[in-house]
Motif scaffolding. Structure first.
Motif, PDB file in Angstrom:
ATOM      1  N   ILE A  76       0.686  -0.994   0.056  1.00  0.00           N
ATOM      2  CA  ILE A  76      -0.061   0.226   0.042  1.00  0.00           C
ATOM      3  C   ILE A  76       0.980   1.441  -0.216  1.00  0.00           C
ATOM      4  O   ILE A  76       0.135   2.487  -0.447  1.00  0.00           O
ATOM      5  CB  ILE A  76      -0.642   0.273   1.374  1.00  0.00           C
ATOM      6  N   VAL A  77       1.823   1.490   0.603  1.00  0.00           N
ATOM      7  CA  VAL A  77       2.379   2.308   0.985  1.00  0.00           C
ATOM      8  C   VAL A  77       3.633   2.542   0.242  1.00  0.00           C
ATOM      9  O   VAL A  77       3.873   3.804  -0.642  1.00  0.00           O
ATOM     10  CB  VAL A  77       3.668   1.715   1.747  1.00  0.00           C
ATOM     11  N   TRP A  78       3.682   1.923  -0.963  1.00  0.00           N
ATOM     12  CA  TRP A  78       4.708   1.384  -2.484  1.00  0.00           C
ATOM     13  C   TRP A  78       3.623   1.239  -3.714  1.00  0.00           C
ATOM     14  O   TRP A  78       4.260   1.185  -4.507  1.00  0.00           O
ATOM     15  CB  TRP A  78       6.052   0.597  -2.119  1.00  0.00           C
ATOM     16  N   VAL A  86       5.975  -4.928  -6.219  1.00  0.00           N
ATOM     17  CA  VAL A  86       6.333  -6.049  -6.281  1.00  0.00           C
ATOM     18  C   VAL A  86       6.895  -6.597  -5.430  1.00  0.00           C
ATOM     19  O   VAL A  86       6.771  -7.656  -4.851  1.00  0.00           O
ATOM     20  CB  VAL A  86       7.453  -6.241  -7.221  1.00  0.00           C
ATOM     21  N   ILE A  87       7.830  -5.787  -4.847  1.00  0.00           N
ATOM     22  CA  ILE A  87       9.136  -6.042  -2.964  1.00  0.00           C
ATOM     23  C   ILE A  87       8.313  -6.608  -2.511  1.00  0.00           C
ATOM     24  O   ILE A  87       8.281  -7.195  -1.733  1.00  0.00           O
ATOM     25  CB  ILE A  87       9.765  -5.761  -2.276  1.00  0.00           C
ATOM     26  N   GLY A  88       6.962  -5.345  -2.538  1.00  0.00           N
ATOM     27  CA  GLY A  88       5.465  -5.738  -1.216  1.00  0.00           C
ATOM     28  C   GLY A  88       5.216  -6.626  -0.616  1.00  0.00           C
ATOM     29  O   GLY A  88       5.393  -7.887  -0.612  1.00  0.00           O
ATOM     30  N   TRP A  89       4.399  -7.276  -2.024  1.00  0.00           N
ATOM     31  CA  TRP A  89       3.833  -8.423  -2.287  1.00  0.00           C
ATOM     32  C   TRP A  89       4.405  -9.845  -2.271  1.00  0.00           C
ATOM     33  O   TRP A  89       4.207 -10.896  -1.610  1.00  0.00           O
ATOM     34  CB  TRP A  89       3.110  -8.425  -4.433  1.00  0.00           C
ATOM     35  N   SER A  90       5.542  -9.998  -2.474  1.00  0.00           N
ATOM     36  CA  SER A  90       6.852 -11.436  -2.302  1.00  0.00           C
ATOM     37  C   SER A  90       6.661 -11.072  -1.109  1.00  0.00           C
ATOM     38  O   SER A  90       6.437 -12.265  -0.493  1.00  0.00           O
ATOM     39  CB  SER A  90       7.911 -10.894  -3.207  1.00  0.00           C
TER      40      SER A  90
END
Length: 254
Positions: A76-78, A86-90
């Protein structure tokens, strides 16, 4: 003017999906290794190891939920930065895997681990298909892959006193879903690959592999409902079809 103007652009188009596919493949290998370790010590281990891993899995469950929450927050932040998103999803996906696998294992033990050890490689294969292959091939092999898992579950649980009826109902629902997919594929073919405004298949795509996948899967599921022994042979038949179709489309891609 260059002799082959597309030669410099094709590697660039493939580079992104290939890198993402390799990362997903490595993550799948780690997940499969983790499941095998859990199976070794929680299912086939000594009494002391089983008791210890029962505690470990409960800690991993809560840790996975925490990591999942962190991943959602980061996504959400990124949200405006694709690479960071994509990093957050990972991170969230990793947390979801460890939380779900721990909960599922604690609840169903050996059956859960056997199922997940099959599902993880299938998901890895499907990711490769969807990243690198034609859409009609990806759809057909996805249907066949899901059908293989469904047949495996039927063979394991249809004779169960506790889960037999539930699995039978799910199998019937899945056959209906296959019929709906075949019908929608026909509609999509009539509208140049579109379902409403969504481009599901390329306009020039051949829907025959999808029809074949739905038909073979439905027949295999009916055989499994009639006889648990027939599910074993149906699994091998579908596996041969999957291998032949994958080889054909690999040669075609090359």
């Amino acid at each position: 003017m260059p002799k082959n103007p597309n030669s410099s652009t094709k590697p660039v188009k493939r580079e992104g999906p290939m890198n993402a596919t390799m990362k997903f493949f490595l993550a799948g290998c780690v997940a499969e290794l983790y499941l095998l370790v859990v199976r070794k010590y929680y299912v086939n281990g000594t009494l002391t190891q089983v008791i210890a891993w029962d505690s470990y899995l409960r800690y991993i469950l809560w840790a996975g939920l925490a990591v999942l929450a962190i991943g959602v927050i980061l996504s959400i932040v990124w949200n405006k930065d694709r690479k960071k998103r994509v990093i957050g999803w990972s991170v969230g996906g990793a947390g979801a895997f460890f939380a779900f696998s721990s909960w599922f294992t604690l609840g169903y033990v050996d059956a859960a681990l056997r199922l997940m050890c099959v599902v993880v490689p299938v998901v890895m294969l499907l990711d490769i298909l969807w990243s690198l292959y034609d859409r009609e091939c990806a759809w057909a092999l996805t249907i066949l892959g899901v059908s293989l898992i469904a047949l495996w579950v039927c063979r394991q649980e249809l004779s169960s006193i506790y889960l037999g009826s539930f699995v039978r109902v799910i199998a019937v629902i899945y056959i209906v879903v296959l019929a709906v997919i075949a019908f929608l594929t026909h509609r999509i073919d009539l509208h140049d690959g579109k379902l409403g405004k969504l481009q599901v298949l390329p306009a020039e795509a051949d829907p025959l592999p999808v029809y074949v996948a739905c038909g073979l899967s439905a027949v295999a599921m009916v055989c499994a409902l009639i006889s648990v022994s027939a599910a074993y042979y149906a699994m091998w038949t579908l596996a041969i079809v999957v291998f032949a179709l994958a080889v054909y489309y690999t040669v075609k891609q090359l």
